[in-house]
Scaffold this motif. Structure first.
Motif, PDB file in Angstrom:
ATOM      1  N   PHE A 325       0.832  -1.207   0.000  1.00 15.72           N
ATOM      2  CA  PHE A 325       0.000   0.000   0.000  1.00 15.72           C
ATOM      3  C   PHE A 325       0.867   1.257   0.000  1.00 15.72           C
ATOM      4  N   LEU A 326       1.831   1.307   0.909  1.00 17.58           N
ATOM      5  CA  LEU A 326       2.703   2.484   0.983  1.00 17.58           C
ATOM      6  C   LEU A 326       3.508   2.662  -0.305  1.00 17.58           C
ATOM      7  N   GLY A 327       4.006   1.559  -0.853  1.00 13.65           N
ATOM      8  CA  GLY A 327       4.792   1.658  -2.079  1.00 13.65           C
ATOM      9  C   GLY A 327       4.000   2.245  -3.227  1.00 13.65           C
ATOM     10  N   VAL A 328       2.756   1.802  -3.379  1.00  8.71           N
ATOM     11  CA  VAL A 328       1.917   2.323  -4.469  1.00  8.71           C
ATOM     12  C   VAL A 328       1.574   3.781  -4.228  1.00  8.71           C
ATOM     13  N   MET A 329       1.167   4.130  -3.008  1.00  2.08           N
ATOM     14  CA  MET A 329       0.766   5.505  -2.732  1.00  2.08           C
ATOM     15  C   MET A 329       1.950   6.463  -2.813  1.00  2.08           C
ATOM     16  N   TYR A 330       3.133   6.026  -2.377  1.00  2.00           N
ATOM     17  CA  TYR A 330       4.301   6.899  -2.428  1.00  2.00           C
ATOM     18  C   TYR A 330       4.715   7.208  -3.870  1.00  2.00           C
ATOM     19  N   ILE A 440      -0.767  -1.759  15.572  1.00  5.47           N
ATOM     20  CA  ILE A 440       0.417  -0.880  15.538  1.00  5.47           C
ATOM     21  C   ILE A 440       0.951  -0.770  14.117  1.00  5.47           C
ATOM     22  N   TYR A 441       1.029  -1.893  13.423  1.00  4.70           N
ATOM     23  CA  TYR A 441       1.517  -1.862  12.046  1.00  4.70           C
ATOM     24  C   TYR A 441       0.597  -1.018  11.162  1.00  4.70           C
ATOM     25  N   PHE A 442      -0.704  -1.188  11.328  1.00  3.51           N
ATOM     26  CA  PHE A 442      -1.648  -0.453  10.493  1.00  3.51           C
ATOM     27  C   PHE A 442      -1.586   1.048  10.778  1.00  3.51           C
ATOM     28  N   ILE A 443      -1.624   1.409  12.059  1.00  3.07           N
ATOM     29  CA  ILE A 443      -1.578   2.827  12.419  1.00  3.07           C
ATOM     30  C   ILE A 443      -0.253   3.449  11.981  1.00  3.07           C
ATOM     31  N   GLY A 444       0.840   2.696  12.162  1.00  2.00           N
ATOM     32  CA  GLY A 444       2.141   3.207  11.740  1.00  2.00           C
ATOM     33  C   GLY A 444       2.203   3.463  10.245  1.00  2.00           C
ATOM     34  N   ALA A 445       1.650   2.539   9.464  1.00  2.00           N
ATOM     35  CA  ALA A 445       1.649   2.710   8.008  1.00  2.00           C
ATOM     36  C   ALA A 445       0.811   3.915   7.605  1.00  2.00           C
ATOM     37  N   MET A 446      -0.364   4.085   8.246  1.00  2.00           N
ATOM     38  CA  MET A 446      -1.210   5.242   7.920  1.00  2.00           C
ATOM     39  C   MET A 446      -0.522   6.551   8.313  1.00  2.00           C
ATOM     40  N   GLY A 450       0.407   9.613   5.871  1.00  2.00           N
ATOM     41  CA  GLY A 450       0.050  11.001   6.167  1.00  2.00           C
ATOM     42  C   GLY A 450       1.266  11.897   6.201  1.00  2.00           C
ATOM     43  N   LEU A 451       2.372  11.403   6.787  1.00  2.00           N
ATOM     44  CA  LEU A 451       3.601  12.198   6.858  1.00  2.00           C
ATOM     45  C   LEU A 451       4.127  12.505   5.463  1.00  2.00           C
ATOM     46  N   SER A 452       4.065  11.520   4.574  1.00  2.00           N
ATOM     47  CA  SER A 452       4.538  11.757   3.207  1.00  2.00           C
ATOM     48  C   SER A 452       3.708  12.835   2.517  1.00  2.00           C
ATOM     49  N   THR A 453       2.400  12.859   2.834  1.00  2.00           N
ATOM     50  CA  THR A 453       1.536  13.887   2.255  1.00  2.00           C
ATOM     51  C   THR A 453       1.934  15.273   2.757  1.00  2.00           C
ATOM     52  N   LEU A 454       2.229  15.353   4.044  1.00  2.00           N
ATOM     53  CA  LEU A 454       2.634  16.643   4.624  1.00  2.00           C
ATOM     54  C   LEU A 454       3.972  17.117   4.063  1.00  2.00           C
ATOM     55  N   LEU A 455       4.859  16.170   3.738  1.00  2.00           N
ATOM     56  CA  LEU A 455       6.198  16.524   3.258  1.00  2.00           C
ATOM     57  C   LEU A 455       6.268  16.706   1.744  1.00  2.00           C
ATOM     58  N   THR A 456       5.140  16.504   1.070  1.00  2.00           N
ATOM     59  CA  THR A 456       5.134  16.621  -0.390  1.00  2.00           C
ATOM     60  C   THR A 456       5.398  18.052  -0.829  1.00  2.00           C
ATOM     61  N   VAL A 466      12.526  11.156  -0.381  1.00  2.00           N
ATOM     62  CA  VAL A 466      11.942  11.224   0.965  1.00  2.00           C
ATOM     63  C   VAL A 466      10.996  10.042   1.186  1.00  2.00           C
ATOM     64  N   ARG A 467      10.187   9.757   0.195  1.00  2.00           N
ATOM     65  CA  ARG A 467       9.229   8.656   0.330  1.00  2.00           C
ATOM     66  C   ARG A 467       9.945   7.305   0.362  1.00  2.00           C
ATOM     67  N   ALA A 468      11.019   7.183  -0.396  1.00  2.00           N
ATOM     68  CA  ALA A 468      11.799   5.942  -0.343  1.00  2.00           C
ATOM     69  C   ALA A 468      12.370   5.734   1.054  1.00  2.00           C
ATOM     70  N   LEU A 469      12.829   6.824   1.695  1.00  2.00           N
ATOM     71  CA  LEU A 469      13.345   6.727   3.060  1.00  2.00           C
ATOM     72  C   LEU A 469      12.234   6.324   4.038  1.00  2.00           C
ATOM     73  N   LEU A 470      11.036   6.878   3.838  1.00  2.00           N
ATOM     74  CA  LEU A 470       9.912   6.519   4.697  1.00  2.00           C
ATOM     75  C   LEU A 470       9.538   5.053   4.529  1.00  2.00           C
ATOM     76  N   LEU A 471       9.619   4.560   3.293  1.00  2.00           N
ATOM     77  CA  LEU A 471       9.314   3.149   3.040  1.00  2.00           C
ATOM     78  C   LEU A 471      10.365   2.258   3.719  1.00  2.00           C
ATOM     79  N   CYS A 472      11.612   2.675   3.642  1.00  2.00           N
ATOM     80  CA  CYS A 472      12.681   1.942   4.334  1.00  2.00           C
ATOM     81  C   CYS A 472      12.490   2.009   5.849  1.00  2.00           C
ATOM     82  N   LEU A 473      11.982   3.146   6.337  1.00  2.00           N
ATOM     83  CA  LEU A 473      11.712   3.289   7.761  1.00  2.00           C
ATOM     84  C   LEU A 473      10.668   2.267   8.211  1.00  2.00           C
TER      85      LEU A 473
END
Length: 487
Positions: A325-330, A440-446, A450-456, A466-473
């Motif tokens: 999900f994160l990979g597609v949205m990022y 925890i996994y679900f909330i963390g992913a959401m 959201g953070l990626s949206t704010l940093l766009t 930035v999004r690649a780093l978040l995905l690695c995180l």
């Protein structure tokens, strides 16, 4: 060892499912550039009906085969297989004959009266696919994922090759040397070549699975078939309700759309963007091929905590599903170019559809309790409840909000099914899923989404790293969390 085997088989089945669906996915830009939105809407509409009919024609026999081939009362898996294969052969043949005879009437009903060939081609393809579903189930039972994947990929390769030939190459030849292809090619046949390619590829696969069709000595048992049908008929209703949840919006939309004049155009836009979210569907399908034989085989094991394997499977399914999900949205700003820019207005449905499909995947994981306890009627009730939610929300909100209501209806439907199966399953077949960890996994992913949206910033040269780093995180945090738990 069981979980490792499950992941290995999931990876191999995923080769055929993920790579195959990805290649089919790559046809979407060709369709969206070569055909108008309304024409792609017709394709979307017909394939919605096809999905429902295919479920009806297989009537839950794949799961029934796995259950009875591993059942202590039936010690001859070959008889189970040939009984199921014979049943599907008869029903598929009746369907093909009836469908071809009635194709003009069906074409008028589906608003393509000028092209009844669309109907009989799909009737043949669907009938053949229903029959060959059992040889493919047999390959899964025999744990031959390599041959399974090879045949599936070959089917897809033929289908894609014929699409490219008819839709891209033939028009070029026609403009320069029409006499070369005039004996089989008609420029005005258009989207009909999509259905023709599907039919031919299905017939080729039928010939290729003849070794599996003849693999066992035929031994038909009427008593066995009756028991299999008794076990499987709730799965049929479950399957119909399940696929209707996925397709009813595409069937109803032309009837409910606020502007009937552009309904098929909007359906084309919605259908194209639904394809963008297909990555989640591919993952679920790959997991499903491996998971069903796994749970029945695991249930036969003695002297170990079977539920531990089920808990682990659920956990890793959620982890990988959220990663996808994160990979597609990022990276949606790049992925979206798989469809024509004139379809971009529908991109807002992508995250809703993907999360809805994730809920459906969790529901499928949860479904093991009623399959193992032979209480498959519960699957029927869950799916019918979900279907009711889908239909009610579509009728209530599609006339107001258009296809966005379709996406939210599917999301709510799968969410209701997931919660209902978990709550009732705890009473009938308790499995101590770690809900806190999964949450925890679900909330963390959401939160990371959201953070990626704010940093766009709008500049992909900045946003993508930035999004690649978040995905690695997300991946790193998951790894450390799991390692710490084991330690």
């Amino acid at each position: 060892m069981g979980i490792k085997s499950l992941f290995k088989d999931t990876a191999i089945y995923g080769l055929s499912s993920i790579v195959g669906r990805f290649l089919n996915w790559c046809l979407v830009p060709m369709y969206t550039y070569c055909f108008a939105e309304a024409q792609y809407g017709i394709v979307t509409n017909i394939y919605a009906y096809v999905a429902v009919v295919l479920i009806i024609l297989t009537y839950g026999m794949e799961t029934g085969f796995f259950r009875f081939a591993n059942h202590e009362r039936w010690t001859n898996p070959g008889q189970v297989y040939t009984t199921a294969l014979s049943s599907l052969g008869v029903s598929s043949m009746i369907f093909i004959i009836a469908g071809c005879l009635l194709s003009p009437e069906i074409a008028r009903w589906l608003d393509c009266a000028d092209n009844p060939s669309f109907i009989w081609m799909m009737v043949i393809a669907v009938g053949v696919d229903a029959y060959t579903s059992m040889p493919f189930a047999y390959l899964r039972y025999k744990k031959r994922p390599i041959r399974f994947a090879t045949l599936k990929l070959l089917n897809i390769a033929i289908n894609i090759g014929l699409n490219l030939f008819f839709i891209l190459l033939c028009p070029v030849i026609w403009r320069t040397s029409p006499e070369w292809i005039a004996w089989f090619y008609r420029p005005d046949f258009g989207i009909g070549y999509i259905f023709l390619a599907n039919m031919i590829s299905s017939l080729v696969v039928l010939m290729l699975v003849i070794p599996e069709i003849l693999a066992e000595t035929y031994s038909y048992s009427g008593k066995l078939l009756r028991e299999m049908l008794r076990y499987s008929y709730p799965l049929l209703i479950l399957g119909i309700a399940g696929v209707m949840n996925q397709t009813i919006d595409k069937i109803l939309y032309p009837l409910l759309a606020p502007d009937k004049a552009v309904a098929m155009d909007e359906l084309g836009v919605y259908g194209a963007n639904y394809k963008v979210a297909i990555v989640m569907v591919m993952f679920i399908q790959a997991f499903r091929f491996a998971y069903e034989p796994f749970i029945f085989a695991q249930n036969k094991e003695k002297g170990e905590d079977k539920t531990h394997a089920y808990r682990e499977a659920m956990k890793w399914f959620v982890i990988f599903g959220l990663f996808i999900f994160l990979g597609v949205m990022y990276f949606l700003p790049v992925i979206k170019y798989f469809i024509s820019p004139k379809y971009f207005s529908g991109l807002r449905v992508v995250p809703i559809v993907m999360l809805g499909e994730l809920f459906f995947g969790i529901f499928f994981n949860l479904s093991l309790w009623y399959k193992l306890t032979d209480k498959t009627i519960w699957g029927t009730w869950f799916s019918l409840t979900g279907l009711a939610v889908t239909i009610i929300l579509n009728f209530a909100f599609v006339p107001i909000y258009g296809y966005m209501a379709c996406a939210w209806a599917a999301f709510c439907s799968y969410g209701v099914m997931m919660v209902a199966s978990y709550v009732i399953g705890r009473k009938n077949y308790p499995i101590n899923y770690n809900i806190g960890c999964l949450s925890i996994y679900f909330i963390g992913a959401m939160a990371l989404w959201g953070l990626s949206t704010l940093l766009t910033t709008g500049n992909n040269l900045i946003d993508f790293p930035v999004r690649a780093l978040l995905l690695c995180l997300y991946a790193g945090a998951t790894y450390m969390f799991e390692i710490r738990k084991r330690g």
